[in-house]
Design a protein around this motif. Structure first.
Motif, mmCIF file in Angstrom:
data_model
loop_
_atom_site.group_PDB
_atom_site.id
_atom_site.type_symbol
_atom_site.label_atom_id
_atom_site.label_comp_id
_atom_site.label_asym_id
_atom_site.label_seq_id
_atom_site.Cartn_x
_atom_site.Cartn_y
_atom_site.Cartn_z
ATOM 1 N N ASP A 199 0.837 -1.194 0.000
ATOM 2 C CA ASP A 199 0.000 0.000 0.000
ATOM 3 C C ASP A 199 0.877 1.251 0.000
ATOM 4 O OD1 ASP A 199 -2.020 -1.816 0.230
ATOM 5 O OD2 ASP A 199 -2.628 -1.236 2.262
ATOM 6 N N ARG A 200 0.489 2.256 -0.819
ATOM 7 C CA ARG A 200 1.160 3.560 -0.866
ATOM 8 C C ARG A 200 2.623 3.449 -1.300
ATOM 9 N NH1 ARG A 200 -0.850 5.626 5.130
ATOM 10 N NH2 ARG A 200 -3.083 5.436 4.764
ATOM 11 N N ARG A 213 -4.932 2.348 -4.046
ATOM 12 C CA ARG A 213 -4.277 1.592 -2.975
ATOM 13 C C ARG A 213 -2.758 1.725 -3.026
ATOM 14 N NH1 ARG A 213 -1.577 -2.971 -2.234
ATOM 15 N NH2 ARG A 213 -1.771 -3.629 -4.412
#
Length: 378
Positions: A104-105, A130
């Motif tokens: 994520d990120r 996401r």
């Protein structure tokens, strides 16, 4: 005239058509404003070899190209220009764009330049949101003119209607949407050595919760013992490293906060008037010597403070300190108010575990309005 018309039409049909522009690495960086980080091409085609190589050849980028077609993966890997980059700054794998294999990120730059209306699914949008890094991260999604028709403005506008940070762009290279995300409410940056200008040493972040997982690993794996300074803001992390050896190198490294890719580096060592190397470059990394802003890094520079472009490391300008022949010992930034404390040149003392200054404080104070580039008082 009637006899000439068929011949003219045939000649026009056989003429080579003007090649429509493809999206280049320069185009992608110009549109997004990024200069480095982790780049994902989740729907790579055989035609994207030049784009992938054009990004991966830059020292501040790591590129991961993903395709569901095994033949495309093989073609991209066998591109001559990619040979020296594979396994270093360019990685090509087979996979589905809706199941991007990233934390994520994690992604700073996400490029999909051959989208069709049918690709604009809720699943693909959720996957992009996401993996995209908040703040500086940017997704460039659309269809280049080289790819022809297949993507409509109305479908693209419908796909982003619930994304307030997305914007449409229709230019000479194609039809695009530029997509950004923000940190969730309750997030907090670490802009000074001790959190903020208040020196509290405690973050106000309310989003960092268990389970605590490692996002990335980066060298060197030993930090903090000898006075490392770390500040972070807007998706970038800046590290100033010293050593217990007073003549050792002092360096500044800027990384993407979410994946560790090195954006730029700066050698902080300096030479004195006699041409000899100044101990620690006039730097004591264990004190307040750097402040991270949204797009600017403030860095002590002997008797002043440099303003560096946070994305590239380029020097924008320099703010003179209150002691013309001294050393800035401490500074902090709150809004547009920059406060400095300066004193005499550092008298370096080398302890067994850390290098410090025997004269760590000063008596010269000054306050500046950096918005107006004005000295307020001294």
């Amino acid at each position: 005239m009637r006899n000439l018309l068929p011949a003219l039409l045939l000649a026009l049909a056989l003429m080579p058509s003007a090649r429509l522009p493809a999206l280049t690495a320069d185009d992608a960086l110009k549109k997004t404003g990024l200069a480095g980080g982790f780049c994902a091409l989740p729907m790579a085609g055989a035609e994207d070899a030049a784009l992938a190589v054009g990004l991966a050849v830059r020292p501040s980028f790591v590129v991961h190209a993903l395709s569901s077609d095994a033949a495309v993966v093989q073609n991209l890997r066998q591109t001559p220009a990619a040979a020296a980059l594979l396994g270093r700054s360019l990685y090509v794998e087979q996979g589905r764009p809706g199941a991007m294999p990233y934390a994520d990120r994690f992604v700073d730059l996400l490029v999909a330049n051959r989208l069709r209306d049918a690709d604009l699914t809720p699943e693909f949008r959720a996957a992009c949101l996401r993996v995209l890094a908040p703040g500086r991260g940017m997704a460039l999604l659309g269809r280049s003119k080289e790819s022809g028709r297949g993507l409509s403005r109305s479908a693209l506008r419908e796909w982003i209607k619930e994304l307030p940070l997305a914007r449409l762009a229709d230019d000479g290279t194609g039809l695009w949407v530029l997509l950004r995300t923000e940190l969730p409410p309750g997030s907090d940056a670490w802009t000074h050595r001790l959190h903020g200008p208040e020196n509290s040493q405690v973050s106000a972040d309310a989003t960092f919760q268990a389970p605590f997982l490692t996002q990335w690993w980066g060298l060197p794996r030993m930090e903090g013992f000898w006075g490392t300074t770390v500040v972070a803001c807007n998706g970038r992390m800046f590290t100033i490293r010293g050593s217990r050896n007073t003549m050792d190198q002092v360096s500044l490294t800027a990384r993407s906060l979410y994946n560790g890719v090195i954006l730029w580096q700066r050698d902080l060592n300096r030479l004195g008037a006699d041409g000899r190397k100044i101990k620690h470059g006039g730097f004591i990394p264990g004190r307040s010597c750097a402040v991270a802003g949204t797009d600017t890094l403030y860095l002590t520079d002997s008797n002043g403070v440099l303003r560096l472009d946070a994305e590239t490391g380029a020097v924008r300008d320099r703010i003179a300190g209150p002691a013309a022949a001294g050393q800035v010992k401490w500074f902090a930034l709150s809004g547009n108010l920059l406060a400095m404390m300066a004193g005499g040149g550092d008298e370096i003392v080398s302890l067994s575990y850390q290098t410090v200054a025997d004269n760590p404080v000063g008596r010269e104070l000054a306050a500046y309005d950096i918005g107006r580039n004005k000295l307020l008082w001294r």
